[in-house]
Design a protein around this motif. Structure first.
Motif, mmCIF file in Angstrom:
data_model
loop_
_atom_site.group_PDB
_atom_site.id
_atom_site.type_symbol
_atom_site.label_atom_id
_atom_site.label_comp_id
_atom_site.label_asym_id
_atom_site.label_seq_id
_atom_site.Cartn_x
_atom_site.Cartn_y
_atom_site.Cartn_z
ATOM 1 N N ILE A 49 -26.217 -35.722 8.578
ATOM 2 C CA ILE A 49 -26.756 -36.912 7.926
ATOM 3 C C ILE A 49 -28.273 -36.948 8.143
ATOM 4 C CG2 ILE A 49 -26.697 -39.427 7.797
ATOM 5 C CD1 ILE A 49 -23.867 -39.319 8.959
ATOM 6 N N CYS A 50 -29.030 -36.888 7.058
ATOM 7 C CA CYS A 50 -30.500 -36.934 7.125
ATOM 8 C C CYS A 50 -30.993 -38.232 6.500
ATOM 9 C CB CYS A 50 -31.113 -35.756 6.374
ATOM 10 S SG CYS A 50 -30.655 -34.135 7.033
ATOM 11 N N ALA A 56 -34.630 -34.361 10.170
ATOM 12 C CA ALA A 56 -34.019 -33.168 10.766
ATOM 13 C C ALA A 56 -32.502 -33.275 10.743
ATOM 14 C CB ALA A 56 -34.508 -32.976 12.191
ATOM 15 N N GLY A 57 -32.004 -34.512 10.807
ATOM 16 C CA GLY A 57 -30.580 -34.742 10.640
ATOM 17 C C GLY A 57 -29.787 -34.798 11.929
ATOM 18 N N CYS A 58 -28.671 -35.517 11.844
ATOM 19 C CA CYS A 58 -27.734 -35.643 12.960
ATOM 20 C C CYS A 58 -26.423 -34.997 12.536
ATOM 21 C CB CYS A 58 -27.542 -37.122 13.299
ATOM 22 S SG CYS A 58 -26.516 -37.402 14.749
ATOM 23 N N LYS A 59 -25.870 -34.111 13.394
ATOM 24 C CA LYS A 59 -24.690 -33.323 13.017
ATOM 25 C C LYS A 59 -23.436 -33.825 13.716
ATOM 26 C CE LYS A 59 -27.462 -29.118 12.486
ATOM 27 N NZ LYS A 59 -28.707 -29.669 13.075
ATOM 28 N N TYR A 60 -22.334 -33.800 12.951
ATOM 29 C CA TYR A 60 -21.028 -34.192 13.479
ATOM 30 C C TYR A 60 -20.012 -33.120 13.104
ATOM 31 C CZ TYR A 60 -23.217 -38.820 13.728
ATOM 32 O OH TYR A 60 -24.057 -39.862 14.007
ATOM 33 N N LYS A 61 -19.271 -32.646 14.100
ATOM 34 C CA LYS A 61 -18.243 -31.635 13.864
ATOM 35 C C LYS A 61 -17.113 -32.243 13.035
ATOM 36 C CE LYS A 61 -15.080 -28.519 16.294
ATOM 37 N NZ LYS A 61 -14.535 -28.124 17.613
ATOM 38 N N LEU A 62 -16.553 -31.459 12.086
ATOM 39 C CA LEU A 62 -15.518 -31.978 11.209
ATOM 40 C C LEU A 62 -14.110 -31.459 11.532
ATOM 41 C CD1 LEU A 62 -17.207 -32.010 7.668
ATOM 42 C CD2 LEU A 62 -16.705 -33.943 9.140
ATOM 43 N N LYS A 63 -13.987 -30.197 11.974
ATOM 44 C CA LYS A 63 -12.658 -29.617 12.160
ATOM 45 C C LYS A 63 -11.875 -30.389 13.218
ATOM 46 C CE LYS A 63 -10.187 -25.285 12.927
ATOM 47 N NZ LYS A 63 -10.289 -23.850 13.220
ATOM 48 N N GLU A 64 -10.706 -30.891 12.786
ATOM 49 C CA GLU A 64 -9.789 -31.668 13.634
ATOM 50 C C GLU A 64 -10.520 -32.811 14.342
ATOM 51 O OE1 GLU A 64 -7.870 -28.945 16.261
ATOM 52 O OE2 GLU A 64 -6.887 -27.837 14.640
ATOM 53 N N PRO A 126 -33.173 -29.427 7.061
ATOM 54 C CA PRO A 126 -33.769 -30.769 7.025
ATOM 55 C C PRO A 126 -33.999 -31.231 5.587
ATOM 56 C CG PRO A 126 -34.870 -29.417 8.666
ATOM 57 C CD PRO A 126 -33.949 -28.507 7.904
ATOM 58 N N ALA A 127 -33.859 -32.527 5.358
ATOM 59 C CA ALA A 127 -33.992 -33.076 4.006
ATOM 60 C C ALA A 127 -35.459 -33.239 3.631
ATOM 61 C CB ALA A 127 -33.282 -34.422 3.927
ATOM 62 N N ARG A 128 -35.723 -33.181 2.338
ATOM 63 C CA ARG A 128 -37.062 -33.464 1.832
ATOM 64 C C ARG A 128 -37.247 -34.977 1.733
ATOM 65 N NH1 ARG A 128 -36.466 -30.036 -3.580
ATOM 66 N NH2 ARG A 128 -34.552 -31.292 -3.513
ATOM 67 N N THR A 129 -38.490 -35.392 1.846
ATOM 68 C CA THR A 129 -38.795 -36.832 1.818
ATOM 69 C C THR A 129 -38.286 -37.479 0.551
ATOM 70 O OG1 THR A 129 -40.762 -36.463 3.176
ATOM 71 C CG2 THR A 129 -40.643 -38.538 1.948
ATOM 72 N N ARG A 130 -38.488 -36.838 -0.597
ATOM 73 C CA ARG A 130 -38.097 -37.442 -1.872
ATOM 74 C C ARG A 130 -36.594 -37.612 -2.007
ATOM 75 N NH1 ARG A 130 -39.583 -32.502 -6.055
ATOM 76 N NH2 ARG A 130 -37.836 -31.125 -5.542
ATOM 77 N N ASP A 131 -35.807 -36.816 -1.219
ATOM 78 C CA ASP A 131 -34.355 -36.912 -1.298
ATOM 79 C C ASP A 131 -33.805 -38.118 -0.546
ATOM 80 O OD1 ASP A 131 -34.142 -34.660 -2.863
ATOM 81 O OD2 ASP A 131 -33.945 -33.304 -1.141
ATOM 82 N N VAL A 132 -34.562 -38.581 0.457
ATOM 83 C CA VAL A 132 -34.058 -39.674 1.299
ATOM 84 C C VAL A 132 -34.825 -40.977 1.088
ATOM 85 C CG1 VAL A 132 -33.069 -38.216 3.093
ATOM 86 C CG2 VAL A 132 -35.485 -38.806 3.197
ATOM 87 N N GLU A 133 -35.803 -40.948 0.198
ATOM 88 C CA GLU A 133 -36.496 -42.188 -0.127
ATOM 89 C C GLU A 133 -35.590 -43.096 -0.937
ATOM 90 O OE1 GLU A 133 -41.271 -41.240 -0.378
ATOM 91 O OE2 GLU A 133 -40.021 -40.794 -2.117
ATOM 92 N N LYS A 134 -35.857 -44.393 -0.854
ATOM 93 C CA LYS A 134 -35.086 -45.355 -1.629
ATOM 94 C C LYS A 134 -35.296 -45.077 -3.112
ATOM 95 C CE LYS A 134 -34.208 -50.292 -2.140
ATOM 96 N NZ LYS A 134 -34.585 -51.663 -1.724
ATOM 97 N N PRO A 135 -34.224 -45.048 -3.921
ATOM 98 C CA PRO A 135 -34.368 -44.738 -5.347
ATOM 99 C C PRO A 135 -35.338 -45.698 -6.029
ATOM 100 C CG PRO A 135 -32.055 -44.794 -4.723
ATOM 101 C CD PRO A 135 -32.816 -45.296 -3.550
#
Length: 420
Positions: A49-50, A56-64, A126-135
């Motif tokens: 989640i960025c 840079a993002g926060c990661k969460y394991k998904l398997k089981e 890591p996400a680009r600024t334009r991708d996470v800015e408010k629409p």
């Protein structure tokens, strides 16, 4: 697999320590992809989640590691993914419903660990600024040098103004903005409107002031604008008339037709039952249509039109004795409200029935009638009236139709009685 939406991560353990979650949803980019665990040296599939604060993002394991999916409101772009470790709920909102469904399906497969090779995994970068800015919901361009030539308009726009850019036509890129509620193309050189403007299903305001328009197409009148358009400014163009179908835009509240070359207002203007503000100043209107009497306005401006002084004796007789069978049948169809349509009668007859005139006696007439003009005080249809002329008058001539010589004679008798 990537998803753009708003995300709120809620820690379920905080209440046990007497603490509350104080966060709120933030714009984010979610990605599902492989990541090498530096400790175990094993590649696993993670949810990253960025946000604008943490690109840079926060990661969460998904398997089981997924305890439950909450998808009751997935059609509204909302869902929640409950993780086991850490004990957090990932709350998603304002997402595209179809993209959200695909994303949740991928997360479910990653949790099960099955069919992993078929997953459309994304690089966890890591996400680009334009991708996470408010629409962006509003954009205003008032100079030709600022007009975007190579980049697209933001898909999230709800209001767009493009003025003083010398546009000779409507840019087709604007017509892909499905969330657009207001489109302002005033002060350009647009001569023709594309029918695809009617595909903007949310469009409530359309401003075309000061262009070179010569017509308003029938296709626009029969598009989805029938259900959405509330404000229309066609002032300062080169319009001489509007199509009969214009009155199908029945959600119109505010209509501006000032400074054109209008010779007549729409024949069935009374069908615009929600219209409250009408201005058609400085046109070439000699009189108003008979249907004008049905309007219920708050503000009316007809200043500067060459209205002719009405004379009930100055009339046009277009009668035939006896009436043709077609005329009698058409009058009966309208008077008795007999259903009709192109599947029952020829299309040209349907068009004739749609523009039937109403006599003072309440009955219909189509191609055979007597026409004259009568004076009407505009306060009968509007609470506020801008003076019609420099003499301070608020009266204007209105067309009047009669289905027979008998009705016309009765009308003249009443006029004589008033004059005594």
């Amino acid at each position: 697999m990537r998803l753009q939406c708003e995300v709120e991560v809620i820690n379920r353990m905080l209440p046990t320590f007497g603490m509350r979650n104080r966060g709120k949803a933030a714009r984010a980019v979610l990605s599902i992809g492989r990541h090498l665990d530096k400790t175990s040296k094993i590649q696993n599939i993670y949810l990253m989640i960025c946000t604008l604060k943490d690109k840079a993002g926060c990661k969460y394991k998904l398997k089981e590691n997924i305890e439950q999916f909450f998808t009751r409101f997935v059609e509204e772009g909302k869902a929640t993914v409950r993780l086991k470790e850490p004990a957090v709920d990932v709350c998603l909102s304002k997402a595209d419903a179809n993209n959200l469904k695909n994303f949740l399906s991928a997360a479910r497969l990653a949790h099960r660990g099955s069919e992993v090779d078929s997953l459309p995994l994304t690089a966890l970068a890591p996400a680009r600024t334009r991708d996470v800015e408010k629409p962006k919901s509003k954009m205003s361009i008032t100079s030709k040098k600022d007009y975007p030539l190579t980049s697209c308009f933001p898909y999230s726009l709800e209001q767009l103004q493009v003025s003083y850019c010398r546009l000779s036509r409507v840019d087709m890129r604007m017509l892909t903005l499905k969330k657009l509620r207001k489109l302002d193309l005033s002060n350009n050189h647009i001569k023709k409107l594309p029918a695809t403007i009617g595909d903007l299903c949310c469009l409530a305001e359309l401003v075309l002031h000061n262009n070179h328009l010569e017509a308003f197409s029938t296709a626009l009148c029969q598009s989805t604008l029938q259900h959405s358009l509330q404000y229309l400014d066609l002032g300062q163009n080169k319009l001489r008339a509007l199509p009969i179908q214009f009155c199908q835009l029945r959600e119109l509240v505010h209509l501006k037709l000032d400074d054109n070359e209008m010779l007549c207002l729409p024949f069935k203007i009374g069908q615009l039952s929600k219209l409250r503000f009408l201005s058609a100043a400085r046109n070439q209107l000699p009189y108003l249509p008979a249907d004008f009497r049905r309007l219920s306005l708050e503000n009316l401006d007809l200043f500067g039109n060459p209205f002719k002084h009405p004379n009930p004796l100055d009339h046009t007789i277009q009668l035939k004795f006896p009436l043709t069978l077609l005329e009698m049948a058409s009058r009966a169809a309208v008077n008795y409200r007999i259903p009709y349509g192109p599947q029952l009668i020829p299309a040209h007859l349907c068009q004739d029935l749609e523009v039937s005139k109403t006599c003072g006696c309440g009955k219909a007439c189509l191609n055979f009638y007597i026409q004259t003009t009568v004076s009407m005080n505009l306060h009968h249809v509007s609470h506020t009236v801008v003076l019609v002329d420099n003499m301070g008058g608020t009266e204007a001539p209105v067309l009047c139709y009669f289905c027979s010589l008998t009705c016309y004679s009765e009308f003249l008798d009443k006029c004589l009685q008033r004059g005594r």
